[in-house]
Design a protein around this motif. Structure first.
Motif, PDB file in Angstrom:
ATOM      1  N   VAL A  49      11.762  20.164  42.131  1.00 47.18           N
ATOM      2  CA  VAL A  49      10.537  20.614  42.802  1.00 47.18           C
ATOM      3  C   VAL A  49      10.316  19.760  44.053  1.00 47.18           C
ATOM      4  CG1 VAL A  49       8.013  20.784  42.541  1.00 47.18           C
ATOM      5  CG2 VAL A  49       9.505  21.298  40.610  1.00 47.18           C
ATOM      6  N   ARG A  93       4.701  19.233  46.092  1.00 42.56           N
ATOM      7  CA  ARG A  93       4.110  20.127  45.078  1.00 42.56           C
ATOM      8  C   ARG A  93       3.964  19.432  43.725  1.00 42.56           C
ATOM      9  NH1 ARG A  93       7.579  24.675  44.124  1.00 42.56           N
ATOM     10  NH2 ARG A  93       5.956  25.364  42.719  1.00 42.56           N
ATOM     11  N   THR A 105       1.741  27.330  43.818  1.00 43.04           N
ATOM     12  CA  THR A 105       1.627  26.582  42.570  1.00 43.04           C
ATOM     13  C   THR A 105       1.933  25.120  42.838  1.00 43.04           C
ATOM     14  OG1 THR A 105       3.936  26.879  41.871  1.00 43.04           O
ATOM     15  CG2 THR A 105       2.326  28.539  41.111  1.00 43.04           C
ATOM     16  N   PHE A 115       2.470  21.180  40.443  1.00 47.40           N
ATOM     17  CA  PHE A 115       2.772  20.604  39.136  1.00 47.40           C
ATOM     18  C   PHE A 115       1.873  19.402  38.920  1.00 47.40           C
ATOM     19  CE2 PHE A 115       6.309  23.094  40.311  1.00 47.40           C
ATOM     20  CZ  PHE A 115       6.992  23.459  39.161  1.00 47.40           C
ATOM     21  N   GLU A 136       2.599  23.613  35.485  1.00 43.70           N
ATOM     22  CA  GLU A 136       2.646  24.323  36.763  1.00 43.70           C
ATOM     23  C   GLU A 136       1.495  25.319  36.780  1.00 43.70           C
ATOM     24  OE1 GLU A 136       5.621  27.089  39.513  1.00 43.70           O
ATOM     25  OE2 GLU A 136       6.181  26.619  37.446  1.00 43.70           O
TER      26      GLU A 136
END
Length: 157
Positions: A42, A46, A125, A127, A138
């Motif tokens: 990822v 994020r 989105t 995390f 998420e």
């Protein structure tokens, strides 16, 4: 690893949609959030890290991208305070009921005010720690902010 934590239960109770991701937690990592981002593939911006701090002596939770540092000046200002400092790990664990490396802004033992970096809300989105080491949630960042009634502001240096 249990996939049911106080964090997941809190989100389920609020009807927030989320997906769980597990990874191998590395307790020797220099930066836990970056290690989680790499393990899950990822982007670091994020993967949000949950930090516990004190503003004018009162506990708060701050959620920022794992590749950023919190500006104590901006954090204090977000809460209308004069000064901010990081909370000692043992105090953070007692207050939240979570272990460092597994602290989630959701389902903390004692509810405290939360601030989220506004740039995080620009992603579909993000995390966020799921309440135990090696577990990430998420979800839509706007849902995350609403779930904890967060102050949304620029918080990074």
């Amino acid at each position: 690893m249990s996939k049911t934590t106080r964090a997941t239960q809190a989100l389920e109770k609020l009807g927030v949609k989320f997906r769980l991701h597990t990874y191998t937690y590395d307790s020797d990592a220099d930066r836990i959030g970056l290690q989680a981002a790499e393990a899950l593939g990822v982007e670091p911006y994020r993967m949000l890290k949950t930090l516990m701090a004190e503003v004018d002596g009162k506990p708060v939770c701050v959620v920022v991208p794992s590749d950023c540092e919190v500006s104590m000046k901006k954090l204090a200002a977000a809460f209308g305070a004069k000064a901010a400092k990081m909370m000692r790990p043992g105090d953070a664990e007692r207050l939240t009921g979570y272990h460092v490396g597994g602290i989630s802004p959701f389902g903390q033992k004692k509810r405290v005010p939360v601030a989220i970096e506004q740039a995080a809300l620009g992603h579909a989105t993000v995390f966020v720690n799921g309440g135990q080491r090696g577990l990430q949630i998420e979800l839509d960042p706007n849902d995350a902010a609403k779930a904890v009634e967060a102050i949304v502001q620029a918080l990074t240096a």
